[in-house]
Structures are given as C-alpha cells and as structure tokens.
Design a protein around this motif. Sequence first.
Motif, PDB file in Angstrom:
ATOM      1  N   VAL A  48       0.939  -1.247   0.009  1.00  0.00           N
ATOM      2  CA  VAL A  48       0.215  -0.025   0.033  1.00  0.00           C
ATOM      3  C   VAL A  48       0.857   1.097   0.126  1.00  0.00           C
ATOM      4  O   VAL A  48       1.893   1.250   0.629  1.00  0.00           O
ATOM      5  CB  VAL A  48      -0.687  -0.240   1.176  1.00  0.00           C
ATOM      6  N   VAL A  49       0.390   2.280  -0.627  1.00  0.00           N
ATOM      7  CA  VAL A  49       1.316   3.624  -0.780  1.00  0.00           C
ATOM      8  C   VAL A  49       0.614   4.819  -0.282  1.00  0.00           C
ATOM      9  O   VAL A  49      -0.662   4.839  -0.204  1.00  0.00           O
ATOM     10  CB  VAL A  49       1.576   3.868  -2.281  1.00  0.00           C
ATOM     11  N   ALA A  50       1.303   5.427   0.517  1.00  0.00           N
ATOM     12  CA  ALA A  50       0.736   6.529   1.236  1.00  0.00           C
ATOM     13  C   ALA A  50       1.445   8.021   1.185  1.00  0.00           C
ATOM     14  O   ALA A  50       2.714   7.870   0.737  1.00  0.00           O
ATOM     15  CB  ALA A  50       0.636   6.303   2.908  1.00  0.00           C
ATOM     16  N   SER A  51       0.769   8.988   1.228  1.00  0.00           N
ATOM     17  CA  SER A  51       1.230  10.280   1.207  1.00  0.00           C
ATOM     18  C   SER A  51       0.609  11.294   2.165  1.00  0.00           C
ATOM     19  O   SER A  51      -0.458  10.625   2.999  1.00  0.00           O
ATOM     20  CB  SER A  51       1.069  11.075  -0.152  1.00  0.00           C
ATOM     21  N   GLU A  52       0.626  12.494   2.266  1.00  0.00           N
ATOM     22  CA  GLU A  52      -0.054  13.190   2.923  1.00  0.00           C
ATOM     23  C   GLU A  52      -1.062  14.249   2.107  1.00  0.00           C
ATOM     24  O   GLU A  52      -0.499  14.515   1.022  1.00  0.00           O
ATOM     25  CB  GLU A  52       0.824  14.181   3.950  1.00  0.00           C
ATOM     26  N   ALA A  53      -2.227  14.137   2.411  1.00  0.00           N
ATOM     27  CA  ALA A  53      -3.543  15.049   2.092  1.00  0.00           C
ATOM     28  C   ALA A  53      -4.281  15.785   2.955  1.00  0.00           C
ATOM     29  O   ALA A  53      -3.769  15.741   4.095  1.00  0.00           O
ATOM     30  CB  ALA A  53      -4.227  14.038   1.195  1.00  0.00           C
ATOM     31  N   GLU A  60       5.027   7.304   0.167  1.00  0.00           N
ATOM     32  CA  GLU A  60       5.624   6.272   1.109  1.00  0.00           C
ATOM     33  C   GLU A  60       5.181   4.854   0.950  1.00  0.00           C
ATOM     34  O   GLU A  60       3.912   4.627   0.690  1.00  0.00           O
ATOM     35  CB  GLU A  60       5.235   6.841   2.526  1.00  0.00           C
ATOM     36  N   TYR A  61       6.030   4.140   0.764  1.00  0.00           N
ATOM     37  CA  TYR A  61       5.873   2.731   0.283  1.00  0.00           C
ATOM     38  C   TYR A  61       5.767   1.986   1.474  1.00  0.00           C
ATOM     39  O   TYR A  61       6.586   1.314   1.805  1.00  0.00           O
ATOM     40  CB  TYR A  61       6.803   2.344  -0.792  1.00  0.00           C
ATOM     41  N   ILE A  84      -1.778 -11.888  -4.736  1.00  0.00           N
ATOM     42  CA  ILE A  84      -3.119 -11.009  -4.427  1.00  0.00           C
ATOM     43  C   ILE A  84      -3.188  -9.653  -5.032  1.00  0.00           C
ATOM     44  O   ILE A  84      -4.372  -9.271  -5.262  1.00  0.00           O
ATOM     45  CB  ILE A  84      -3.153 -10.787  -2.907  1.00  0.00           C
ATOM     46  N   ASN A  85      -2.104  -9.163  -5.661  1.00  0.00           N
ATOM     47  CA  ASN A  85      -2.103  -7.788  -6.407  1.00  0.00           C
ATOM     48  C   ASN A  85      -2.766  -8.219  -7.777  1.00  0.00           C
ATOM     49  O   ASN A  85      -3.464  -7.551  -8.441  1.00  0.00           O
ATOM     50  CB  ASN A  85      -0.895  -7.179  -6.359  1.00  0.00           C
ATOM     51  N   ALA A  86      -2.142  -9.246  -8.411  1.00  0.00           N
ATOM     52  CA  ALA A  86      -2.639  -9.618  -9.843  1.00  0.00           C
ATOM     53  C   ALA A  86      -3.910 -10.120  -9.771  1.00  0.00           C
ATOM     54  O   ALA A  86      -4.637  -9.638 -10.641  1.00  0.00           O
ATOM     55  CB  ALA A  86      -1.602 -10.864 -10.240  1.00  0.00           C
ATOM     56  N   SER A  87      -4.434 -10.694  -8.725  1.00  0.00           N
ATOM     57  CA  SER A  87      -6.054 -11.196  -8.749  1.00  0.00           C
ATOM     58  C   SER A  87      -6.949  -9.989  -8.321  1.00  0.00           C
ATOM     59  O   SER A  87      -7.946 -10.446  -8.207  1.00  0.00           O
ATOM     60  CB  SER A  87      -5.863 -12.204  -7.737  1.00  0.00           C
ATOM     61  N   LYS A  88      -6.182  -8.883  -7.951  1.00  0.00           N
ATOM     62  CA  LYS A  88      -6.994  -7.694  -7.604  1.00  0.00           C
ATOM     63  C   LYS A  88      -7.768  -7.927  -6.043  1.00  0.00           C
ATOM     64  O   LYS A  88      -8.371  -7.038  -5.820  1.00  0.00           O
ATOM     65  CB  LYS A  88      -8.113  -7.477  -8.517  1.00  0.00           C
ATOM     66  N   GLN A  89      -7.165  -8.867  -5.565  1.00  0.00           N
ATOM     67  CA  GLN A  89      -7.737  -9.281  -4.038  1.00  0.00           C
ATOM     68  C   GLN A  89      -7.234  -7.987  -3.179  1.00  0.00           C
ATOM     69  O   GLN A  89      -8.259  -7.603  -2.361  1.00  0.00           O
ATOM     70  CB  GLN A  89      -7.337 -10.548  -3.594  1.00  0.00           C
ATOM     71  N   ASN A 119       4.226   0.566  -7.268  1.00  0.00           N
ATOM     72  CA  ASN A 119       5.758   0.721  -7.707  1.00  0.00           C
ATOM     73  C   ASN A 119       5.856   1.993  -8.269  1.00  0.00           C
ATOM     74  O   ASN A 119       5.024   2.552  -9.028  1.00  0.00           O
ATOM     75  CB  ASN A 119       6.069  -0.501  -8.608  1.00  0.00           C
ATOM     76  N   PRO A 120       7.269   2.447  -7.935  1.00  0.00           N
ATOM     77  CA  PRO A 120       7.485   3.935  -8.468  1.00  0.00           C
ATOM     78  C   PRO A 120       7.406   3.900  -9.819  1.00  0.00           C
ATOM     79  O   PRO A 120       7.960   2.922 -10.515  1.00  0.00           O
ATOM     80  CB  PRO A 120       8.773   4.236  -7.780  1.00  0.00           C
ATOM     81  N   GLN A 121       6.945   5.142 -10.385  1.00  0.00           N
ATOM     82  CA  GLN A 121       7.017   5.265 -12.057  1.00  0.00           C
ATOM     83  C   GLN A 121       8.476   5.920 -12.324  1.00  0.00           C
ATOM     84  O   GLN A 121       8.459   7.249 -11.899  1.00  0.00           O
ATOM     85  CB  GLN A 121       5.775   5.939 -12.614  1.00  0.00           C
ATOM     86  N   TYR A 122       9.313   5.191 -12.857  1.00  0.00           N
ATOM     87  CA  TYR A 122      10.633   5.882 -12.959  1.00  0.00           C
ATOM     88  C   TYR A 122      10.769   6.816 -14.427  1.00  0.00           C
ATOM     89  O   TYR A 122      10.052   6.405 -15.226  1.00  0.00           O
ATOM     90  CB  TYR A 122      12.000   4.809 -13.089  1.00  0.00           C
TER      91      TYR A 122
END
Length: 260
Positions: A115-120, A210-211, A234-239, A257-260
Amino acid sequence: MLSVIGCTPTDNGKAKDAAPASTLQTVLQRGTLRVGDCLSFAPFGFNNKDGQPDGYDVDLAKALAKEMGVKLEVVDTTSANRIPNLQTNKVDVVFCNFTRNLERAKEIGFTAPYVVASEAMLVRKNSGIQSAKDMGGKTIATVKGSTNGDEVRSMGIPVKIQEYDSSQAAILAVKQGQADAMIEDNNFLAYQAKLDPTLVVTNEALVPLEYNAFGVKAGDQQWINYLNEFLFEINASKQNAALYQKWFGTAPRYPLNPQY
C-alpha cells in the motif's frame, strides 16, 4: 577407538534437530503465523465490537495464513516495538503501516510494497478547498507533536496551525468549522471520508510517497521471497485492491511501484 558425540546427521548432512533455516519453515512447522499489527490505527488495525482484531492489515494477515494453511495469531504492536519484536522473534512478520526506508533496512528486511501513502488534506465538501494552494489565511488542524502543517508552510502559504490532542479531535474541528482542513496520511483520511460523506480528501501529495511493506527479520531471504510471491498473487488477482476498497471506500490512489 574414539567415539564422536554430537547430533546425528541426516542424509543431507544437516543436524536432525537443527533449527529451521527460515521463518517460512518455522511457521509451517509451528502451524501458527504470528503477525505484528497496530490495533490502534483504524482501519488498518483495530479491535471490533466483539473484541477481535479487524481491519485492512488483519484481512491481509488472514489471507496469508489461509494460503499457508496455518492458524493466525495477531500480536498487538506499536510503532516503537515493530523492529524489536522482529529481532527478538516475538512475531514472524510485521504489517503495521511500516514504511520502507534505508535506515530501517539496516536492521530488518522488507517485502515489496502493498500500500502507498502520502499526506493530503481532509476538508468539508462545501469548503471550496481543492489543494494546499487554497489554504492561504485558513486554519489547519494537526495533532500535537505533528509537523504535518509545516508541509503547507514550506510551500510559502500563510496558514494558521491549530493543534489538538488526537486525530479524532482534529477531525471534529474540521466538521464543526473550527478548522478548514486536517493534514494526515491520505489512506487514514480516505477512511474518515468514508465514515462521513460531508468530508472529502484533496487529490494531492504534499510529501514524497511512502511505500508501506511487510517487515521481517534481517537475513531471511527465503521468507521475503515467499511473502513477495504472496503479494504478487493477491495484487495480480485484484484481491488487495478489493480489500482496500472495502476498508477505505475508494480505489487505491497510487500505483504500488514507483514510475521511473
């Protein structure tokens, strides 16, 4: 003749009673997976009305235990004891909103992100606030000891920062109009907006992403490999995305994953 006293070797040359090489084998032999989770940070982890662990991280832990064919033991964990609990073998893995970084990687290992987080900012729907740029001359609610409000100040935006004793008190201030916005982890805020449809989360990242990952004891690559494969599936299955939608009321905002 001299006799050699020691452990009897097995066919592959290892001691019969030697400890398992990886936590993976330990968990499978024990029949129980011990997951460290913060049960004071809903909806990631909390105790439900029946007093049982529940939440997004707990659902992921249940899915992992089911995949391994073992029982699940959730160990209530704090931010401060996440690493010590791994180092002293009190838990097998830690979920608990654990952000990957180089400093922590000196002491423990991390999986791929889940899961990825930032501040909002959390604002009232009718506030007209869409981003930090709209906050000039307005009030931001923060929790005492937090530096979240400084993120807006660092952008050169003049704001008033009002501190509160807890996240819930800061949220209530926004609801009642005592503050114009609250800054916090965007995933936590998404959950608050789900609970109260009069609130909305701004669509911005006020700090670098934040990863968050699973934390494991250092040096156990086999366990990391297994957990990474679990996350891949579980990511590939969308679970994972479905569990996020269940708990946060919205689709995940950022790619894993970061987009480089």
